[in-house]
Structures are given as structure tokens and as C-alpha cells.
Scaffold this motif. Structure first.
Motif, PDB file in Angstrom:
ATOM      1  N   PHE A   1      68.007  17.882 -29.298  1.00 25.75           N
ATOM      2  CA  PHE A   1      66.957  17.124 -28.578  1.00 25.75           C
ATOM      3  C   PHE A   1      67.534  17.228 -26.993  1.00 25.75           C
ATOM      4  CE2 PHE A   1      65.350  13.708 -25.658  1.00 25.75           C
ATOM      5  CZ  PHE A   1      64.504  13.683 -26.435  1.00 25.75           C
ATOM      6  N   ALA A   2      69.221  17.646 -26.534  1.00 22.47           N
ATOM      7  CA  ALA A   2      69.076  17.620 -24.969  1.00 22.47           C
ATOM      8  C   ALA A   2      69.065  19.145 -25.199  1.00 22.47           C
ATOM      9  CB  ALA A   2      70.264  17.526 -25.478  1.00 22.47           C
ATOM     10  N   ASP A   3      68.456  19.814 -26.145  1.00 25.49           N
ATOM     11  CA  ASP A   3      68.791  21.682 -25.153  1.00 25.49           C
ATOM     12  C   ASP A   3      66.883  21.957 -26.161  1.00 25.49           C
ATOM     13  OD1 ASP A   3      71.543  21.700 -25.719  1.00 25.49           O
ATOM     14  OD2 ASP A   3      71.744  22.649 -27.746  1.00 25.49           O
ATOM     15  N   ALA A   4      66.320  21.144 -26.683  1.00 23.92           N
ATOM     16  CA  ALA A   4      65.042  21.634 -27.161  1.00 23.92           C
ATOM     17  C   ALA A   4      64.383  20.455 -25.253  1.00 23.92           C
ATOM     18  CB  ALA A   4      64.578  20.469 -27.797  1.00 23.92           C
ATOM     19  N   VAL A   5      64.933  19.565 -24.714  1.00 24.98           N
ATOM     20  CA  VAL A   5      63.850  19.533 -23.420  1.00 24.98           C
ATOM     21  C   VAL A   5      64.888  20.142 -22.441  1.00 24.98           C
ATOM     22  CG1 VAL A   5      64.101  17.265 -21.916  1.00 24.98           C
ATOM     23  CG2 VAL A   5      64.819  16.538 -23.943  1.00 24.98           C
ATOM     24  N   SER A   6      65.650  20.674 -22.511  1.00 23.21           N
ATOM     25  CA  SER A   6      66.398  21.693 -21.235  1.00 23.21           C
ATOM     26  C   SER A   6      65.385  22.871 -21.581  1.00 23.21           C
ATOM     27  CB  SER A   6      68.053  22.243 -21.611  1.00 23.21           C
ATOM     28  OG  SER A   6      68.641  20.723 -21.703  1.00 23.21           O
ATOM     29  N   LEU A   7      65.442  23.837 -23.068  1.00 21.29           N
ATOM     30  CA  LEU A   7      64.154  25.028 -22.882  1.00 21.29           C
ATOM     31  C   LEU A   7      63.024  24.475 -22.923  1.00 21.29           C
ATOM     32  CD1 LEU A   7      64.630  28.124 -23.548  1.00 21.29           C
ATOM     33  CD2 LEU A   7      64.688  26.678 -26.197  1.00 21.29           C
TER      34      LEU A   7
ATOM     35  N   GLY B   1      69.618  25.721 -33.109  1.00 20.80           N
ATOM     36  CA  GLY B   1      69.600  24.749 -32.672  1.00 20.80           C
ATOM     37  C   GLY B   1      68.675  24.657 -31.048  1.00 20.80           C
ATOM     38  N   LEU B   2      67.589  25.978 -31.530  1.00 21.46           N
ATOM     39  CA  LEU B   2      66.780  26.081 -30.127  1.00 21.46           C
ATOM     40  C   LEU B   2      65.085  26.076 -31.182  1.00 21.46           C
ATOM     41  CD1 LEU B   2      68.752  28.714 -28.268  1.00 21.46           C
ATOM     42  CD2 LEU B   2      68.230  26.679 -27.566  1.00 21.46           C
ATOM     43  N   LEU B   3      64.064  25.726 -30.235  1.00 22.06           N
ATOM     44  CA  LEU B   3      62.193  25.865 -30.217  1.00 22.06           C
ATOM     45  C   LEU B   3      62.219  27.571 -30.115  1.00 22.06           C
ATOM     46  CD1 LEU B   3      61.618  22.815 -28.561  1.00 22.06           C
ATOM     47  CD2 LEU B   3      62.077  22.957 -31.177  1.00 22.06           C
ATOM     48  N   PRO B   4      62.081  28.292 -30.674  1.00 20.12           N
ATOM     49  CA  PRO B   4      61.202  29.439 -30.573  1.00 20.12           C
ATOM     50  C   PRO B   4      60.281  28.843 -29.412  1.00 20.12           C
ATOM     51  CG  PRO B   4      60.210  27.958 -32.251  1.00 20.12           C
ATOM     52  CD  PRO B   4      60.975  26.985 -31.808  1.00 20.12           C
ATOM     53  N   THR B   5      59.836  30.752 -28.175  1.00 18.11           N
ATOM     54  CA  THR B   5      59.296  30.045 -27.265  1.00 18.11           C
ATOM     55  C   THR B   5      58.072  30.633 -27.505  1.00 18.11           C
ATOM     56  OG1 THR B   5      59.957  32.834 -26.870  1.00 18.11           O
ATOM     57  CG2 THR B   5      61.496  31.163 -25.358  1.00 18.11           C
ATOM     58  N   PRO B   6      56.436  30.565 -27.058  1.00 18.76           N
ATOM     59  CA  PRO B   6      55.209  30.667 -26.942  1.00 18.76           C
ATOM     60  C   PRO B   6      54.916  32.315 -27.832  1.00 18.76           C
ATOM     61  CG  PRO B   6      55.848  29.006 -25.957  1.00 18.76           C
ATOM     62  CD  PRO B   6      56.741  29.503 -25.703  1.00 18.76           C
TER      63      PRO B   6
END
Length: 770
Positions: free
Chosen positions: A621-627, A320-325
Motif C-alpha cells: 500500500f505504501a509503495d502504491a501510494v508512493s508510485l 510489489g508495485l503497480l504497473p504504470t499507465p
């Protein structure tokens, strides 16, 4: 003459009511004499109608619940009309108006059920032009698909299809007079034995000889003839008659064994189809079945998505998270042939992140939440601690189900339901909630209609729903039909009796133990098909069967669904293993497909071509904005108290799945979880747009983030590039970079950064899972 003698005079009460209402509104008494005459006529007619009705019910073979409701509503109307007349004569105006209103309601109810008796349950819809097109179809074929001029003997499948078509014709044209509610002329046409027996005039058909069969003679007679059938409503079409003649000419065959339903009923037992042969690049069992499906539908395999798209997709689906760059760059640079499979296994091994993400899915399905109706009054219990632990340890699904149905203290909230305050409908008792929720979540079966009356969309009866609910009850339940007690006590049995017999005399705890063991048996293929279909839908955007709560619907690939379910049961009921199979398939790696209309998801004409493009959930979405930008929820103290303190301490930011619902999450689609929710709408809406434009929580988070980004990146170029990498996982395109730099100016301002971050967060590339 029946409508003229009985219905019309009684319905004059309605005219009297309307005139009385107009007189009251206009403060005029000019129509009082007319009202008085109409009430006299209506009251006397209601008495005559009641007497004639009692005579008719004993002479014309009526039966069933419909006639009971019609009878008693008619008698109630009679009493109300007589009392209204007496109140009118006594000049008690307010009482008269109340009684007249009640009698009009009685006329409406009695008239409705009377029409159901004489014209069938579908008397309102049967006259609509689209009704015939919506008639049930034979399983595996289209309506009237058989060649009625063929002389070739029918095989078993064709006999079954023909039989369903014949029964569909009879159901839509004949059951109103010759069904279970009314048996005119001693003839019933809803069961094999009744059709073959005939009626008071003898047999209605001669197998092999449609020309000598009375049913064919009658349906061919012109309308108005004394012997013409049906006597009311539409006549049979030429094609209907041709099907009946063909059926009789074939010897009026009937499939051996139990009668098949007019509704499609999925097989209960598991089935392990043979694996199709592998092809280069299509070794995954899922891809082998999809390859067969593509060939059948004349589709070709498209190239898989690039590494960046795949990594972002699989991260969101597993944790449920985006990968980091840095993670993205390392993955793209990796040259290993199996790097995607390795990535999936690494993500599945992140037990805490996996549990925090999939908690959202199971909270929705098991209507578990941290606050809401019932918690204040102790009429509801959460299962958060048990659920989180089950996901974190990847508890085998059969044990997961066993502990839900035969619960301990930590997991009992699911079947205990919500004990609503005050008087409630009988279909919302905690026992019935348990029956509805267990059948919906675990078996993909809708018992909600059958909780009030016999279902109109399936073969499930009111008695079936109550018998299942009785397993969860401490005392034997009385059956209520449309919230009215019937005086009948429910039996006790599992919804699919093939799974086993429940001891109705045993204590509740023992009944639950029996039910749990019966439900998780390997032979309950439906249990495992249902969860496989749900997981598939969660990551592919659309189930193999849709809607996911209607597992009797036709799957787009029955072999694929059956194989996945059987393989799931044969390999430890391992949800992570199932997820890994799907995520490493080439089918999952295909480019996403956009649907123009939301209802295309459930269309029976749906053709699988790849993952359906979908919007991130509220929590994603909330977690993506947070990260990517700044934490939506900045204070870890708001994480629910059920979660360990150590977990809160280790969080870089609170995951949205772990906090109480609020207007922000509600606007983005998080349900209140007072009822089971097994899917969320993926379409944007006005409430979401308003919240993302003016919502306090979202804009406060962007403002905090803008201050931090301004301190970290004093120049526009570096700021924009880092924003794009963190949010979208790529470099900004030259045009994007130019627009962003123009928005920020040479020296970025807090407001400018906030505007840019807001624009990126609303970008489809950020919000959608491609």
C-alpha cells in the motif's frame, strides 16, 4: 466419601479467606471467631488430607507428572495452612493474611491437579455439550462413518479408520482412570499391548465375541452399578458402544506396523502423483490437478480475468508495485497469445524489485527487522544483507535453508534468537527459540506448546522439543516442565528422526552442519511442501493447507501440493520457477473470491474456487501510494544502512520494505517481528482507519503530492483522468469523473486534490488485490 472427608474441609480455607477479606474491607472484627474456626478446621484437615494422599498414592497405581504436582502442591498447602494458623494465634495479622492467601492458591492448584487425576485432563471441558462434536476424527473420514451392521471383511484403510475411532472413544472416556497417569485395577487402555493384556480381573475382551467381553458388559450397565464403566462423567452413547462391539466382532483388529496417532500426521517422505490428463486450455500441471478437484466438487471453470486485472495482480505479487499507465496500455494492446507468460518472466527477471518486495515476506517469517528488542543490547542480530542477496540472486531453497541452519556470520541471526534482558521463561531461551522457529518456519510445525509441557494439540512431547533445542545449545539443556526444572537432561535429536541421527557429543557447529544436511535432503518432503504451501498462500490468498504453520492439517488437494513440492525439489529448488508456475496457471487467473468472514480462510470446509481477494500489505500500500500519488517516504537516506549506497542512489522513492517500522506501517499490519509471523490479517480494522484518516505520515505525503499534481495539471479533467490511470489503471467512469470534477471545481485547489487522492486511495479497487 473422599470429597467429604478430604476436599470439603480443606476448601474451608477459601471461605476463611473471603471472610477475612470482607472484615478487612469493612474494618470490622465481627467475623473473626468464624475465621479462626475455619482456619483451625482447614489446617487440621490439610494434614489429614496429606496423610491420606500419601497412603492412596502407594495403593492405587497412580503415576506420571500430574500426581507429582498434586502431591507437592498438597503438601505445600498443608504447610502454608499450618503456618497461617500459627500466625493467627500469634496475632501477626499481615503475615496471617499473606499465608492464608498463599494456602488458598495451594488449595486451588492441588484441587485442579487432583481433579485431573480422578476425572482426566479434560475434566472441565468434558461436560460441555460441544466437546463430543470436537473429538478427533479418523483420517480421511468422519467420526463413526463405518456401517457397524456390515458383515463384509474390512480392508486395511477401514481397519485403520475403525481403530482410530475406537481409540478416540477410549481416550475421551477411559484414560482418566486407565491411562499413563493412573492405572486403576492394573488396566491400561492407551496401548494395544495393554488392552489385549487386560487388568487384575483378567482379559477385558474376547476377539470376535462382544457378548462375552467384559468391557462391553461394563459399559452397558446402568449408572450407579458397582461394575459400571466409566464410573465418573458421561456414559458412553449407544453409538460409541456399537462401534466398540463392531470392533470386537471384527476380531479387535489393529493395523500392522506402528500405531497411528489420534492426530493427523502428514507423511514426511515426498510423493510425486501422476499428472492428470491435459484438457484444452488446461496444460499447466496445476490446472490439471485443479480440474480433477473441480470435477470432484462439481465446480466449473470460470472465464479468466481481463488483461488489466491480471497485470495489476501479477505486478503486485512479483515486485510489489503497480504497473504504470503506459505499461498497462501496451499490455492490453498486445495481441500475442503468450503475453501473460512473457510478462511473468520479465517481472521475475527484475531481480532488485523482486528482492525488495519478497524481503517483506521473509523478514516476517525469519523475524528479521532493522530495529527493535535486542538490537540495542546486542542480544539480537539481523540477517538483512544475507537475506537481500539471497533473494536478489534467487538462491536455491535448499542452500537457503542450509545457510540458515548452519549459518555464517551474516545469517546467524535467525537461529540465535532474541537474548531477552532479565529473567525469562525457559521456553524462551535462545536454544528453544531456535527449535521453535526452525520447526515453525521450515516444517510448518508448532513446538511452542511442547516447549512447556507435552502438547495438547499434537503428539509432540516436552522431551522432543528439548531434544531438538539441544542441537542448538552449547551445553546440555535441563528439561523444564512449565518452567520448573525436572532434573532430567535432554537428549539430542532431530524432530523427525527418520531424517538422521545427530551426534549429541559433537561441538555445536558440527551438530548444526549435520542438522542442515539432514533437513535439506530430498527425502524431507515436509520441508518442500511447507515452502510451496507458503508461496501458494502468499499469491493465492489461502494456502493449500491452512493455517500454513500446521502442515499436518488436511490439504484441499493433497495431490496438487505433493506434486508441486516434488517438482520443486526435482527442478533446482527454484522459488522463481515455482512462482512462475503458479502465476501462469489458469487457476491463478480466475476471478478472485471474496470471503464474508475472516475465519473462512482456515475452515476445513473451504472449497477452492480461485484466488482469495485480499488487502494489499502495509508495504504494498505504501509503495502504491508512493508510485501513484507521492512518496510516503520521500528521503532515501532513511533506507536502512545495510543496503548498498548504489541501491539508495538509484531509487525513485524508498521502498517500504527497506525502512524501519513506524506507526503508519504498524497500523497497516506490519508486525514487530520479535516472533515469527507467517501470515497477516487481511481485514480492515479501526487502527488502520484512524491512521489513514488522521495519520501524519500519510496525510503529509498526500499534501506534498497535491502540490505537485496541481502544478502539473491546471485543469480538473486532465488531473482526474491521470489520477485514475495511475491509481486504478483505467479511465474514470462518467459518474466518477463528474463527482471528482465537482470536488475539485473548475480550478483545482491543493485541498481539493488532497481530498480526491485520499478518497481514491481508500477505494476498495485501490486497496484490494482482485
Amino acid at each position: 466419601m473422599h470429597p467429604l472427608i478430604v476436599h470439603f474441609p480443606v476448601s474451608l480455607l477459601l471461605i476463611a479467606w473471603l471472610l477475612e477479606g470482607v472484615g478487612w474491607y469493612r474494618k470490622s472484627a465481627e467475623w473473626q471467631s468464624g475465621v479462626k474456626a475455619l482456619v483451625w478446621i482447614g489446617a487440621i484437615s490439610s494434614v489429614v488430607a496429606a496423610v491420606l494422599g500419601l497412603v492412596l498414592i502407594n495403593q492405587d497405581d497412580y503415576g506420571g507428572d500430574t500426581v507429582v504436582v498434586h502431591q507437592w502442591s498438597g503438601l505445600a498447602t498443608m504447610a502454608l495452612a499450618v503456618f497461617a494458623l500459627l500466625a493467627l494465634r500469634a496475632q501477626r495479622t499481615d503475615l496471617f493474611r499473606g499465608l492464608l492467601t498463599a494456602s488458598v492458591v495451594g488449595v486451588t492448584v492441588a484441587g485442579h491437579y487432583g481433579a485431573m487425576l480422578t476425572h482426566g485432563d479434560d475434566f472441565l471441558t468434558s461436560v460441555l455439550p460441544e466437546t463430543r462434536e470436537m473429538a478427533p476424527v479418523a483420517e480421511g473420514g468422519s467420526r463413526f462413518a463405518l456401517n457397524t451392521s456390515s458383515t463384509t471383511p474390512l480392508d486395511d484403510k477401514q481397519v485403520s479408520e475403525l481403530n482410530l475411532e475406537v481409540r478416540s472413544i477410549l481416550a475421551h472416556n477411559c484414560y482418566s482412570c486407565h491411562g499413563s497417569s493412573k492405572v486403576k485395577g492394573e488396566l491400561r487402555l492407551d496401548k494395544k499391548e495393554f488392552i489385549m493384556k487386560g487388568g487384575e480381573s483378567g482379559p477385558i475382551l474376547v476377539p470376535g465375541h462382544p457378548e462375552d467381553s467384559d468391557i462391553i458388559r461394563r459399559v452397558k450397565l446402568p449408572a450407579g452399578h458397582d461394575d459400571a464403566m466409566p464410573t465418573k462423567g458421561k456414559r458412553l452413547t449407544e453409538q460409541d458402544i456399537a462401534v466398540l462391539e463392531f470392533w470386537i466382532k471384527q476380531g479387535a483388529p489393529w493395523p500392522s506396523g506402528p500405531e497411528k496417532s489420534l492426530y493427523r500426521v502428514a507423511q514426511l517422505a515426498p510423493r510425486m502423483p501422476a499428472l492428470p490428463p491435459a484438457a484444452p486450455g488446461l496444460e499447466n500441471p496445476i490446472d490439471r490437478f485443479v480440474n480433477v478437484y473441480f470435477a470432484k466438487n462439481k465446480l466449473s471453470w470460470k472465464p479468466v480475468v481481463d488483461d488489466r486485472t491480471y497485470m495489476r495482480r501479477v505486478y503486485l505479487d512479483v515486485v510489489g508495485l503497480l504497473p504504470t499507465p503506459d505499461q498497462l496500455k501496451a499490455f492490453v494492446a498486445d495481441t500475442a497469445a503468450n503475453k501473460r507468460a512473457v510478462l511473468v518472466q520479465k517481472l521475475l527477471a527484475r531481480n532488485v524489485d523482486y528482492a525488495q518486495h519478497w524481503l517483506t515476506f521473509w523478514n516476517d517469517a525469519l523475524r528479521n527487522d532493522y530495529t527493535g528488542t535486542g538490537y540495542i543490547t546486542k542480544g539480537r542480530f539481523d540477517i538483512t544483507t544475507w537475506l537481500y542477496s539471497s533473494l536478489k540472486t534467487n538462491k536455491p531453497y535448499n542452500q537457503f535453508v542450509r545457510e540458515l541452519i548452519n549459518p555464517g556470520k551474516e545469517s546467524e541471526g535467525f537461529i540465535k534468537g532474541i537474548k531477552w534482558r532479565g529473567t525469562i521463561n525457559s521456553s524462551q531461551s535462545t536454544e528453544m527459540q531456535a527449535a521453535q522457529n526452525v520447526s515453525q518456519v521450515l516444517l510448518g510445525l508448532n513446538l511452542k506448546c511442547a516447549s512447556c509441557h507435552d502438547s495438547f494439540i499434537s503428539d509432540w512431547k516436552l522431551a522432543d522439543a528439548y531434544a531438538f533445542a539441544n542441537i542448538f545449545a552449547d551445553t546440555t539443556l535441563e528439561i523444564h516442565r512449565c518452567d520448573k526444572p525436572t532434573g532430567q537432561l535432554a537428549s539430542t535429536k532431530i524432530i523427525f528422526e527418520e531424517l538422521g541421527s545427530i551426534n549429541g557429543k559433537a561441538p555445536t557447529k558440527e551438530r548444526l552442519r549435520e542438522l542442515a544436511e539432514f533437513m535439506v535432503q530430498p527425502k524431507n518432503g515436509r520441508l518442500y511442501r511447507t515452502v510451496v504451501n507458503r508461496v501458494w498462500a502468499q499469491v493465492m490468498g489461502r494456502g493449500i493447507i491452512e493455517p500454513v504453520d500446521m502442515m499436518d492439517n488436511v490439504p484441499w488437494s493433497e495431490d496438487l501440493l505433493d506434486w508441486l513440492a516434488a517438482d520443486f525439489a526435482a527442478n533446482g529448488y527454484d522459488l522463481k520457477r515455482l512462482l512462475g508456475q503458479i502465476l501462469t496457471s489458469r487457476a491463478y487467473q480466475l476471478p478472485s473470491v471474496g470471503l464474508k468472514e475472516a475465519d473462512q480462510i482456515v475452515s476445513p470446509k473451504f472449497v477452492f474456487e480461485g484466488m482469495v481477494r485480499r488487502r494489499m500489505s502495509a508495504e504494498q500500500f505504501a509503495d502504491a501510494v508512493s508510485l501513484a500519488f507521492s512518496p510516503i517516504y520521500a528521503d532515501t537516506s532513511i533506507v536502512e544502512e545495510q543496503f548498498p549506497k548504489k541501491l539508495k542512489a538509484e531509487m525513485p522513492f524508498p521502498r517500504a520494505s527497506l525502512v524501519k517500522n513506524d506507526p503508519f506501517l504498524t497500523a497497516l499490519g506490519r508486525p514487530n517481528r520479535e516472533t515469527v509471523s507467517t501470515s497477516r490479517a487481511s481485514q480492515a480494522n479501526l487502527l488502520q482507519a484512524l491512521e489513514l484518516t488522521n495519520g501524519e505520515k500519510f496525510n503529509e505525503a498526500l499534501k506534498r503530492g497535491a502540490l505537485q499534481w496541481r502544478a502539473l495539471y491546471p485543469t480538473s479533467d486532465a488531473l482526474v483522468r491521470n489520477l485514475y490511470w495511475k491509481a486504478l489503471g483505467r479511465e474514470p467512469k462518467p459518474q466518477e469523473l463528474a463527482v471528482a470534477q465537482k470536488m475539485l471545481g473548475k480550478t483545482p485547489t491543493t485541498d481539493g486534490i488532497q481530498d480526491l487522492v485520499w478518497a481514491i486511495s481508500l477505494h476498495p479497487e485501490f486497496q484490494l488485490i482482485y
